[in-house]
Scaffold this motif. Structure first.
Motif, PDB file in Angstrom:
ATOM      1  N   LEU A  62       0.948  -1.125   0.064  1.00  0.00           N
ATOM      2  CA  LEU A  62       0.339   0.064  -0.053  1.00  0.00           C
ATOM      3  C   LEU A  62       0.910   1.119  -0.001  1.00  0.00           C
ATOM      4  CD1 LEU A  62      -2.498  -1.207   2.538  1.00  0.00           C
ATOM      5  CD2 LEU A  62      -3.049  -0.563   0.182  1.00  0.00           C
ATOM      6  N   SER A  93      -6.688   0.786   1.348  1.00  0.00           N
ATOM      7  CA  SER A  93      -6.366   0.710   2.521  1.00  0.00           C
ATOM      8  C   SER A  93      -7.509   0.478   3.553  1.00  0.00           C
ATOM      9  CB  SER A  93      -5.403   2.034   3.238  1.00  0.00           C
ATOM     10  OG  SER A  93      -4.294   2.033   2.201  1.00  0.00           O
ATOM     11  N   LEU A 140      -2.651   1.324   8.336  1.00  0.00           N
ATOM     12  CA  LEU A 140      -2.773   0.978   6.844  1.00  0.00           C
ATOM     13  C   LEU A 140      -3.003   2.638   6.281  1.00  0.00           C
ATOM     14  CD1 LEU A 140      -4.588  -2.074   6.484  1.00  0.00           C
ATOM     15  CD2 LEU A 140      -2.173  -1.773   6.723  1.00  0.00           C
ATOM     16  N   THR A 144      -0.541   4.540   3.172  1.00  0.00           N
ATOM     17  CA  THR A 144      -1.181   5.491   1.941  1.00  0.00           C
ATOM     18  C   THR A 144      -0.596   6.963   1.910  1.00  0.00           C
ATOM     19  OG1 THR A 144      -3.017   4.271   1.575  1.00  0.00           O
ATOM     20  CG2 THR A 144      -2.967   6.556   0.832  1.00  0.00           C
TER      21      THR A 144
END
Length: 437
Positions: A62, A93, A140, A144
């Motif tokens: 990611l 994500s 997550l 990004t």
């Protein structure tokens, strides 16, 4: 020092600082539980941290997929596409994060079965997991944001986020444990709060420095997400490549464990030398992602090749520095990590292999950064597959002959093979493509 070197250091140095601060989250948790009066608390945090490190490592695509494609969009001066990439990555994500939360029970049970903690540690590790898993959207989401910032040639902002996250973790965890009297729950909750503090800081910095990219644009979620196939393809390749890396590292740990507690401790300590080296090399890999992707996207082949040449020179300089430091100070460093006489004595038999890790791994680090920047993720997947196959073939042959020495030789061959295969791919595939750009 020419301008390309200045660009590289501008990106690499903040990234190195960020990499060094990242392990502090786990170290702070370990330090707090270390004073709770029971070894089970230490084991629980160690097991819980291991689970999340493994899970988040698998989903590291990611960050990497976002940085390379964003750098290319910036190089083309296609800022609309850069914004769209941020939206696509954020949606993926969040989807992955909510799946982790939805599947938390089977995931926790599976990981605990694989790790096999003792009966006194298992329920505490489960408690830690079931709290920290709620931080998945923040962790997550930060993947990004970090990838996007790197793609936009800005590694200072991830550094700010990382430092603030660690400060928040220290203060909140101390308050919850010593102020409110919480135990493992306080440590876990402090980690989650710090993760969300990092995410919200990243969003504020995004708005502070890049809100102009959003002004005047007609925002349509369908338009942003429609061309998602290339993004998913890049991330699929990185995901599969990461699985091969995880398999090799897990086998390395398991093979050491099968040789007894002392060898396991020795390998764990010596891998700290590899980890320290990786903090620095990852900084230059990030520079490869950002600058390589930018010039590749701009179809500026001379500037792209100059970045590659300069990165290789910086890589060699880091290799010379760390090899010298490890030869002269490797054993004193191990003495700082442990006072167990048996472990230190056994380490002296294997430390020379750790001296060779910087030279063996340099090409793999640099090429990973460059390949991510130009989204040559299929080459990364192929090199990891070949290197992993060679590693497992080597351990089958070398461990019966040389024991733990054979395991270390196999790991060095694996690192070398990754870099060598990527070198061949670069000059046979990437350079030829670059000539037509």
């Amino acid at each position: 020092m020419n301008k390309t070197d200045q660009y590289i250091l501008k990106i690499a140095l903040p990234a190195i600082v960020t990499n060094i601060t990242v392990p502090l989250l786990g170290l702070v948790d370990a330090a707090i539980v270390g004073h709770m009066g029971a070894a089970a608390y230490i084991g629980a945090v160690a097991v819980g941290s291991m689970i999340f490190n493994l899970v988040y490592w698998v989903f590291g695509f990611l960050r990497m997929g976002t940085s390379g494609m964003t750098a290319q969009a910036r190089g083309r001066r296609d800022l609309t596409e850069a914004v769209s990439l941020l939206v696509r990555s954020a949606m993926v994500s969040l989807t992955v994060a909510f799946l982790l939360i939805l599947l938390q029970w089977p995931l926790c049970e599976l990981m605990l079965e694989l790790i096999g903690p003792t009966p006194d540690v298992r329920p505490l590790a489960a408690t830690y997991f079931y709290i920290v898993v709620w931080g998945a959207p923040a962790s997550l989401g930060l993947f990004t944001l970090t990838g996007w910032f790197i793609g936009m040639q800005n590694t200072r902002l991830p550094m700010v986020v990382s430092v603030l996250q660690n400060v928040a973790n220290i203060l909140v965890s101390l308050f919850l444990v010593y102020g409110l009297g919480m135990k493992i729950e306080g440590v876990a909750l402090g980690t989650v709060i710090a993760q969300y503090a990092g995410l919200f800081t990243g969003i504020l910095l995004l708005w502070r420095y890049y809100r102009r990219l959003w002004t005047g644009q007609r925002f349509s979620l369908a338009d942003r997400l429609l061309p998602i196939t290339p993004f998913l393809r890049v991330n699929r390749d990185i995901f599969l490549r990461t699985l091969f890396l995880v398999a090799v590292n897990l086998y390395f740990t398991a093979a050491g464990a099968r040789q007894g507690a002392v060898i396991l401790a020795v390998n764990t300590l010596l891998m700290q030398l590899y980890l320290l080296y990786s903090f620095f090399m990852d900084g230059f890999a990030y520079a490869g992602e950002a600058l390589g992707g930018r010039y590749w996207g701009a179809s500026n082949r001379p500037a792209f090749m100059e970045v590659v040449r300069r990165l290789m020179r910086w890589g060699l300089a880091v290799v010379l520095l760390f090899t010298t430091v490890y030869v002269l100070g490797g054993m004193p460093f191990l003495h700082l990590l442990t006072d167990e006489a048996m472990v230190v004595e056994a380490s002296s038999q294997y430390v020379a292999w750790a001296w060779l890790v910087p030279a063996a791994g340099m090409l793999a680090f640099i090429w990973d950064g460059v390949f991510i920047g130009i989204t040559q993720t299929r080459g990364m997947l192929q090199s990891s597959f070949i290197a992993a196959a060679v590693f497992f073939a080597c351990v089958c042959f070398l461990i019966p002959l040389w024991g733990n020495h054979g395991l270390w030789v196999a790991m060095l061959i694996y690192l070398l093979m990754r870099g060598m295969v990527q070198t061949v791919i670069f000059y046979k595939r990437v350079v030829n493509i670059g000539k037509t750009r």
